[in-house]
Design a protein around this motif. Structure first.
Motif, PDB file in Angstrom:
ATOM      1  N   PHE A 109       0.841  -1.200   0.000  1.00 26.94           N
ATOM      2  CA  PHE A 109       0.000   0.000   0.000  1.00 26.94           C
ATOM      3  C   PHE A 109       0.877   1.251   0.000  1.00 26.94           C
ATOM      4  O   PHE A 109       1.897   1.297   0.692  1.00 26.94           O
TER       5      PHE A 109
ATOM      6  N   GLN B  77      -3.865  11.859  -1.644  1.00 27.86           N
ATOM      7  CA  GLN B  77      -4.362  11.000  -2.718  1.00 27.86           C
ATOM      8  C   GLN B  77      -3.672  11.328  -4.036  1.00 27.86           C
ATOM      9  O   GLN B  77      -3.182  10.433  -4.743  1.00 27.86           O
TER      10      GLN B  77
ATOM     11  N   ASP C 126      -0.940   8.757  -5.927  1.00 27.40           N
ATOM     12  CA  ASP C 126      -1.360   8.259  -7.234  1.00 27.40           C
ATOM     13  C   ASP C 126      -0.335   8.612  -8.309  1.00 27.40           C
ATOM     14  O   ASP C 126      -0.069   7.818  -9.214  1.00 27.40           O
TER      15      ASP C 126
ATOM     16  N   ARG D  23      -6.133   2.700  -0.905  1.00 28.14           N
ATOM     17  CA  ARG D  23      -4.712   3.073  -0.932  1.00 28.14           C
ATOM     18  C   ARG D  23      -4.031   2.896   0.425  1.00 28.14           C
ATOM     19  O   ARG D  23      -2.837   3.158   0.542  1.00 28.14           O
TER      20      ARG D  23
END
Length: 386
Positions: free
Chosen positions: A17, A86, A90, A119
């Motif tokens: 992760f 995020q 990403d 995530r």
């Protein structure tokens, strides 16, 4: 540092992760564990007012300081960071980039579910497990001492009086977390509520009685219990759902995650008081419940733990499910056993057709294999879930 069983889980999740989150009560060792496992990462605490102000008002620039990730402590204090994280993870694509810690699970989970779903690997870190203390050579020599001291790491790593540490812990918790989570005008009243909850350990949650004892409404009791759950201080153990053609109790039981905190709230100030206290049996039952939660959390499992009771008074203190197999557990705080203490498990066996394991954990020192159940001494509580 006392070696934590969750360290292997934490490192494993960091491989799969981009973000790993460590949640648990204050002073359970979250920061120490994160820094031990990821010593190369910079550490930032958002409890610091200046750092928090920077993160709140310029989150993009704040996170740009850490191109190779960081440990962000008490990250729920700056909820806007989740959206920016995020985008960063990403674009970056690396695993184990950011390690997040937090002591308020509802706030942290809300931020994760809204912005970082899929995530984040989650680690729930409770106070020290019994087998961690045993491996470190720090397990108290008697059951009463273990009940009294509890398992928060500072109790074992600092030269501090137990009752003084818990007094300051409760004061800090009230000042910090309660004011952040709910608008409590009277902190003395909330502390009374904590003490009343301690007297209800191992009992069915009676909102009316707790409300009357505290002089507050049932709605407030429910709200404040949710705050204690959000801060990893208490857990409501739900009744087992399977019917067996019996009328079942449907109300949960109340437990704390640490018996040392319960002892302090009960006014117990030394080990000798534990030996003869009216709630010693409830304290030992609480210890067993909390140790099972720790063991399963440390393995990355969601605890499948219940109790079972019917309207006729038949009861099993704990029912565990592991891989579709059930384990019925009876808890007895005494150092000696009598045949009568196996009656609950005998009834369970007859009711279920002898399905699954039956275990009895007690305050003695000797493991036994009885016809009705496997007997586990208090020093081997990890054996309940192993």
């Amino acid at each position: 540092m006392i070696k934590r069983n969750a360290a292997d889980l934490l490192k494993k999740l960091a491989v799969g992760f981009p973000v790993v989150s460590i949640t648990g009560p204050r002073q359970s060792g979250k920061t120490t564990l994160a820094q031990h496992c990821f010593a190369e990462k910079p550490y930032v605490t958002l409890e610091d007012p200046d750092t928090r102000d920077y993160a709140l008002h310029d989150p993009r620039s704040f996170l740009a300081q850490f191109p190779d990730g960081a440990i962000l402590d008490e990250v729920q204090r700056c909820p806007d960071l989740f959206s920016y994280l995020q985008g960063i993870v990403d674009r970056d694509g690396r695993m184990g980039l950011f390690i997040l810690t937090g002591s308020q699970q509802f706030s942290l989970k809300e931020g994760i579910s809204q912005s970082l779903a899929g995530r984040v690997g989650m680690v729930h870190l409770l106070p020290l497990a019994q087998d961690e203390l045993l491996a470190a050579g720090d397990l108290p020599t008697t059951l009463d001492e273990f009940l009294y001291k509890g398992a928060y790491p500072p109790i074992y790593t600092r030269p501090v009086e137990v009752f003084q540490w818990y007094a300051n812990y409760v004061s800090t918790y009230l000042e910090r977390d309660v004011r952040q989570l709910i608008n409590v005008q009277d902190l003395a009243l909330f502390q009374r509520f904590l003490r009343v909850c301690a007297h209800h350990v191992g009992q069915l949650v009676n909102l009316t009685q707790i409300a009357n004892d505290c002089g507050i409404s049932q709605k407030t009791v429910e709200a404040w219990l949710s705050v204690l759950e959000a801060s990893y201080l208490v857990v409501r153990l739900q009744p087992w759902y399977r019917n067996f053609n019996k009328r079942l109790v449907k109300t949960p039981k109340l437990y704390f995650y640490d018996t040392g905190l319960v002892c302090w709230l009960l006014g117990i100030r030394d080990v000798e008081q534990v030996k003869f206290h009216a709630m010693r049996g409830a304290l030992f039952e609480n210890l067993v419940i909390s140790e099972c939660h720790k063991h399963l959390f440390n393995q990355g499992e969601h605890p499948e733990i219940w109790f079972w009771r019917d309207r006729s008074g038949h009861e099993v203190d704990m029912v565990l499910e592991r891989g579709g197999q059930f384990r019925a557990v009876e808890v007895k705080s005494g150092q000696t056993l009598s045949q009568d203490q196996f009656k609950g498990l005998q009834f369970w066996q007859e009711l279920t057709g002898n399905a699954g394991k039956t275990l009895l954990v007690y305050g003695g020192e000797q493991a036994q294999q009885r016809t009705v159940a496997q007997v586990i001494p208090w020093r081997n509580l990890a054996g309940l879930c192993g």
